[in-house]
Design a protein around this motif. Structure first.
Motif, PDB file in Angstrom:
ATOM      1  N   ALA A 161       0.828  -1.208   0.000  1.00  0.00           N
ATOM      2  CA  ALA A 161       0.000   0.000   0.000  1.00  0.00           C
ATOM      3  C   ALA A 161       0.863   1.259   0.000  1.00  0.00           C
ATOM      4  O   ALA A 161       0.565   2.234  -0.700  1.00  0.00           O
ATOM      5  N   THR A 162       1.937   1.250   0.783  1.00  0.00           N
ATOM      6  CA  THR A 162       2.837   2.398   0.830  1.00  0.00           C
ATOM      7  C   THR A 162       3.509   2.632  -0.514  1.00  0.00           C
ATOM      8  O   THR A 162       3.633   3.775  -0.979  1.00  0.00           O
ATOM      9  N   PHE A 168       1.647   6.689  -7.114  1.00  0.00           N
ATOM     10  CA  PHE A 168       0.613   7.640  -7.523  1.00  0.00           C
ATOM     11  C   PHE A 168       0.948   9.054  -7.062  1.00  0.00           C
ATOM     12  O   PHE A 168       0.589  10.033  -7.727  1.00  0.00           O
ATOM     13  N   GLY A 169       1.618   9.180  -5.905  1.00  0.00           N
ATOM     14  CA  GLY A 169       2.032  10.494  -5.445  1.00  0.00           C
ATOM     15  C   GLY A 169       3.026  11.138  -6.390  1.00  0.00           C
ATOM     16  O   GLY A 169       2.935  12.339  -6.694  1.00  0.00           O
ATOM     17  N   ILE A 170       3.975  10.355  -6.880  1.00  0.00           N
ATOM     18  CA  ILE A 170       4.941  10.871  -7.850  1.00  0.00           C
ATOM     19  C   ILE A 170       4.230  11.284  -9.142  1.00  0.00           C
ATOM     20  O   ILE A 170       4.520  12.349  -9.734  1.00  0.00           O
ATOM     21  N   VAL A 174       3.987  15.184 -10.724  1.00  0.00           N
ATOM     22  CA  VAL A 174       4.421  15.531 -12.075  1.00  0.00           C
ATOM     23  C   VAL A 174       3.266  16.119 -12.884  1.00  0.00           C
ATOM     24  O   VAL A 174       3.441  17.116 -13.613  1.00  0.00           O
ATOM     25  N   ALA A 175       2.078  15.542 -12.751  1.00  0.00           N
ATOM     26  CA  ALA A 175       0.954  15.941 -13.604  1.00  0.00           C
ATOM     27  C   ALA A 175       0.293  17.233 -13.152  1.00  0.00           C
ATOM     28  O   ALA A 175      -0.051  18.085 -13.985  1.00  0.00           O
ATOM     29  N   VAL A 176       0.097  17.403 -11.838  1.00  0.00           N
ATOM     30  CA  VAL A 176      -0.655  18.564 -11.342  1.00  0.00           C
ATOM     31  C   VAL A 176       0.017  19.887 -11.692  1.00  0.00           C
ATOM     32  O   VAL A 176      -0.655  20.816 -12.171  1.00  0.00           O
TER      33      VAL A 176
END
Length: 243
Positions: A161-162, A168-170, A174-176
Motif C-alpha cells: 500500500a505504501t 501515484f504520489g509521484i 508531475v501531472a498537477v
C-alpha cells in the motif's frame, strides 16, 4: 571568493529588501546609486512598492487559507473518532468518496461558468473537501489496511500500500503542476473535472471491494474471508464458531 569579498564594500543593498523593511529612504538611495543621479527613480520605487504589497496580500491570503484548511482537518479528525464506529467503515468511506468527487466536479463547473463569486466559492469548497477527507477517507484507510490483512501478510500488505501510494504520489506531483501552470495546460479550476472523474471511478471500485468490518474481531474477519462471504454482506454476517 576573495574577489567577491573585495567587492562587498561597493555593492548596493537590494531596494526590494529595503522596501519590505519599510525603509523607503534607503530604497531611494539604493536605486539612485544603481541608476545614477540623472534618473527619476520614483516611478521605479512605486512599482516595487506595489509589487511588494501585492506579494504580501497574496501571502497573507494563502496563509489564511491554510489556517482554515488545517482547522477543518483537525475538526474532521475529532469527529471521525465517533463516526467511524457509528456509521461503519464501508458507509463512511463511500459517503466520503461520493462527496469528494462531487465537490471536485462542482469546482470544475464553477471555473467554466463565469460568476463574480466563483473564486470565493471554489476556495470554500476546497476547505469543505479537506474536512470531508479528514472525517471519512483519511481515517478509514489506515483502519481498513490493518483489518483486511491477515497477521502473516499485514507487513507485506502495508508495504504494498505504501509503495502504491508513493507511485501515484509521484505521478500527481508531475501531472498537477503541468495542469495548473499558466505556461502549460493552464486548466485552473478545471482540474476539478479530472479529479472528479477519477474519484467517480474510484468510488465504483470501492463500492465493489470495501467490506464492512465494524466491531469485528480479527478472528471473525479471518473466518468471513475464509468462508468467502461477499464483501457487501460482511456487516450483517453472523459468524458461527465450531468446536
Amino acid at each position: 571568493m576573495a574577489f567577491s569579498t573585495l567587492g562587498l564594500p561597493f555593492s548596493i543593498e537590494s531596494s526590494w529588501y529595503l522596501v519590505r523593511r519599510n525603509d523607503l529612504d534607503g530604497a531611494r538611495r539604493a536605486l539612485q546609486r544603481l541608476y545614477g543621479p540623472e534618473v527619476d527613480i520614483e516611478i521605479k520605487l512605486a512599482a516595487i512598492r506595489m509589487a511588494t504589497q501585492n506579494e504580501a496580500n497574496h501571502t497573507k491570503k494563502h496563509q489564511m487559507g491554510r489556517l482554515r484548511v488545517t482547522a477543518c482537518g483537525v475538526l474532521g479528525n475529532i469527529l471521525s473518532w465517533f463516526l467511524i464506529n457509528l456509521y461503519g467503515r464501508r458507509r463512511l468511506f463511500l459517503l466520503g468518496m461520493t462527496a469528494m468527487s462531487g465537490l471536485n466536479i462542482l469546482i470544475g463547473i464553477l471555473d467554466v461558468v463565469p460568476a463574480n463569486a466563483a473564486g470565493w466559492v471554489q476556495e470554500s469548497l476546497t476547505v469543505i473537501w479537506a474536512f470531508v477527507y479528514k472525517v471519512s477517507i483519511g481515517v478509514c484507510v489506515s483502519i481498513l489496511l490493518g483489518e483486511v490483512s491477515t497477521p502473516s501478510l499485514r507487513a507485506k500488505t502495508a508495504a504494498l500500500a505504501t509503495a502504491t501510494e508513493s507511485v501515484f504520489g509521484i505521478a500527481m506531483n508531475v501531472a498537477v503542476p503541468y495542469m495548473v501552470n499558466p505556461d502549460a495546460a493552464n486548466m485552473k479550476g478545471k482540474v476539478g473535472f479530472v479529479f472528479g472523474g477519477l474519484g467517480a471511478m474510484a468510488t465504483f471500485v470501492c463500492f465493489v471491494y470495501i467490506p464492512e468490518l465494524k466491531r469485528r474481531t480479527f478472528e471473525e474477519i479471518d473466518i468471513m474471508f475464509r468462508n468467502r462471504v461477499p464483501l457487501k454482506k460482511m456487516g450483517q454476517y453472523h459468524v458461527e464458531y465450531t468446536t
